[in-house]
Design an enzyme around this catalytic site. Structure first.
Site, PDB file in Angstrom:
ATOM      1  CD  GLU A 109      47.294  45.217  34.582  1.00  0.00           C
ATOM      2  OE1 GLU A 109      48.230  46.035  34.557  1.00  0.00           O
ATOM      3  OE2 GLU A 109      46.219  45.426  35.187  1.00  0.00           O
ATOM      4  CE  LYS A 129      36.668  40.789  36.529  1.00  0.00           C
ATOM      5  NZ  LYS A 129      36.737  40.709  37.995  1.00  0.00           N
ATOM      6  NE  ARG A 142      39.314  48.844  40.573  1.00  0.00           N
ATOM      7  CZ  ARG A 142      38.574  49.244  39.547  1.00  0.00           C
ATOM      8  NH1 ARG A 142      37.375  48.720  39.365  1.00  0.00           N
ATOM      9  NH2 ARG A 142      39.037  50.154  38.713  1.00  0.00           N
ATOM     10  NE  ARG A 187      33.162  47.941  42.047  1.00  0.00           N
ATOM     11  CZ  ARG A 187      33.624  47.165  41.065  1.00  0.00           C
ATOM     12  NH1 ARG A 187      34.274  46.055  41.375  1.00  0.00           N
ATOM     13  NH2 ARG A 187      33.452  47.471  39.798  1.00  0.00           N
ATOM     14  CD  GLU A 237      39.851  42.929  42.398  1.00  0.00           C
ATOM     15  OE1 GLU A 237      38.898  42.132  42.413  1.00  0.00           O
ATOM     16  OE2 GLU A 237      39.745  44.120  42.046  1.00  0.00           O
ATOM     17  CE  LYS A 288      32.901  41.991  33.613  1.00  0.00           C
ATOM     18  NZ  LYS A 288      32.234  42.017  34.932  1.00  0.00           N
TER      19      LYS A 288
END
Length: 576
Positions: free
Chosen positions: A252, A254, A259, A274, A304, A427
């Site tokens: 996916e 980034k 977040r 977060r 996100e 990531k």
């Protein structure tokens, strides 16, 4: 219970650095305390409420200094002098309390209930006279406290308990105290903590369980009650990513955003960062999107939020949009200029059922069923599922062309692990050379920067020795002045100085020591060996890119990560 019992426990726990010894001390203590005293578990973590509760003590060192002065009868100037010498306000309070001048010394026996009652009043106070009222509540405690009690009251107030206890230590202590099979219980206790985000709730059920691990199954996720986000690890390239998460995997974008954990409970919608901060009021458009485009009675979505320019529809980097997290006023105005698009990549709860243990591929399929895609409002996270390195690299290239940070590679069978950094989610960024670091020092500038802090010492965290270690100084990337509303989040020296000043704990000439609170994203050219910084490393050409108001201190780069990045760069250099 007398507060002295807790203070003695703190001393006992801080007397050893060995995890097993801490666990043994704490498990014995947990067996002894009553259900009525269960709130002590919050105090063991330096808190007064569970993690999900927004209310925090929020007291500055300056207020604590005034309270120590009033309680001991010793001038503020002397308290500050001692602070500069010792470096720990708790130790200062202990030393000065033992020399109390006032006759009110130990005027009453201090109880845990009294300490917690006064501390819980602090975040409730507001309006005229608030500072004096807070000062009165703190002084009342310190006036009645012994030297050792003063030390830990002060450390609790400033959020720096220094006893080496983390959530994992309490988890293991609960398992050891109340369940026969500690190893099996550890995972069940952690699952219960993940779902409840409340150590006391888990403790109470464990204490009543009579050794039955299944009793913890009664704890469930609740929409509206914040849950910690699962954390991502780094991989240096796509090949390494496939090795770790397996083939095929989900890949996916980034996103270059922040977040946002979204809770929907019928008509009630709440948005959390977060750090578990409620930012629902700051993002009214997101509430509207969830109401219109999410087909669920109850849900917890991991997303996100990415900002974009309302006129050009170009995506904006995090440092531009981050101001919306902090903004408490003129919300409509800034929303019109910089709206956000919500990219949904995970689901944790759906119509009352927990999806924590459901494989990621099933969670991803559910997202596509219940969320209507509306670009620049709410969309499914851009995703492919592949075992092809060439397709993965093409997708990576596409993410960068769309002005995102890189890609995330995910194991298809992985469960969701709140608050944990597991190898199921990686990531990958181009030439991974950025770190999230915390400010631990600074230096005042000269000339046109006179009066501002202009050079900031940044540190990583040594998990083994529980220390913040310096890794460099950064000043490049900050602006001399704000040029527009859109750019105001590209932080200026003056703005960062204002943010840092409340956390200064010592000054010597132009140099200041800063309590670790403010996190910066820092890019750099390379990591070098250096005897000048306590980490043993230095960043070459560090540059500030963003103030990470959305991240908790627990998520800054560790010394182990720095060492790994150093080894990777040297290896890449050596072998081309």
């Amino acid at each position: 219970m007398r507060y002295k019992v807790i203070a003695d426990l703190y001393e006992n726990l801080s007397s050893t650095t060995k995890r097993l010894e801490k666990t043994a001390i704490l498990s014995t203590f947990l067996l002894q305390i009553s259900e009525e005293d269960s709130y002590i578990l919050y105090l063991l973590l330096g808190e007064i409420y569970p993690d999900y509760d927004e209310r925090k003590i929020g007291i500055s060192e300056q207020t604590v200094i005034k309270a120590i002065s009033k309680a001991t009868g010793i001038p503020e100037k002397k308290v500050i002098e001692e602070w500069k010498k010792i470096g720990d306000l708790g130790d200062v309070a202990e030393k000065l309390t033992s020399k109390k001048k006032q006759q009110t010394l130990h005027s009453q026996t201090l109880t845990v209930d009294k300490v917690l009652t006064n501390l819980r009043k602090l975040p409730e106070l507001e309006g005229k006279g608030t500072i004096d009222k807070k000062l009165g509540l703190i002084t009342e405690l310190l006036t009645s406290a012994s030297d050792i009690e003063s030390k830990y009251i002060v450390r609790t107030l400033i959020g720096d308990l220094r006893i080496g206890i983390k959530e994992s230590t309490i988890r293991e202590s609960i398992s050891k105290a109340f369940f026969y099979d500690e190893i099996e219980a550890n995972e069940k206790v952690q699952d219960a903590i993940d779902k409840s985000n409340d150590m006391v709730e888990v403790f109470l059920i464990s204490k009543k369980s009579r050794g039955k691990i299944s009793s913890l199954d009664s704890i469930s996720l609740q929409a509206g009650k914040p849950i910690k986000a699962m954390l991502v690890q780094k991989a240096k390239n796509i090949e390494e990513g496939f090795t770790i998460v397996g083939k095929p995997c989900a890949i996916e974008y980034k996103y270059d955003g922040f977040r946002l954990i979204i809770h929907k409970n019928k008509k009630e919608i709440k948005l959390f960062t977060r750090k578990l901060e409620n930012v629902t009021k700051q993002f009214p458009e997101v509430t509207e999107y969830i109401e219109k485009y999410v087909d669920a009675d109850t849900a917890i979505l991991d997303t996100e939020a990415v900002g974009f320019d309302s006129k050009t529809k170009e995506y904006l980097p995090f440092q531009n949009i981050s101001q919306r997290i902090r903004r408490k006023y003129d919300i409509d105005e800034i929303q019109q200029k910089m709206p956000v698009e919500v990219n949904v990549f995970d689901i944790i709860l759906y119509n009352g059922k927990s999806y924590l243990d459901v494989p990621f591929i099933k969670r991803s399929e559910l997202i596509k069923k219940i969320i209507q895609n509306h670009p620049f409002k709410i969309i499914h996270s851009k995703q492919i599922i592949t075992d092809s390195e060439s397709k993965a690299k093409e997708f990576f290239k596409q993410a960068l062309e769309h002005h995102q940070e890189g890609i995330i590679m995910k194991n298809l069978d992985a469960p969701y692990k709140p608050g944990r950094r597991v190898g199921n989610m990686l990531k990958i960024k181009p030439q991974e050379k950025d770190l999230d670091l915390v400010i631990t020092g600074a230096e005042y500038g000269t000339g046109k920067r006179s009066g501002w802090l202009s050079s900031f010492i940044v540190s990583c965290y040594d998990e083994e020795n529980k220390k913040f270690l310096e890794i460099g100084k950064v000043s490049t990337g900050l602006k001399e002045k704000s040029e527009s509303v859109i750019e105001e989040s590209n932080l200026t020296f003056e703005e960062l100085t204002k943010l840092v000043k409340p956390h200064i704990i010592n000054e010597e000439g132009k140099n200041v020591v800063v309590k670790p609170k403010l996190i910066l994203s820092v890019t750099y050219q390379e990591i070098q060996i250096s005897p000048n910084y306590s980490s043993g490393f230095a960043l070459r050409f560090p540059r500030f890119t963003a103030l990470r108001v959305d991240k908790p201190l627990s998520e800054i780069a560790t010394l182990e990560e720095v060492e790994k990045d150093f080894q990777n760069q040297k290896r890449n250099w050596k072998y081309g």
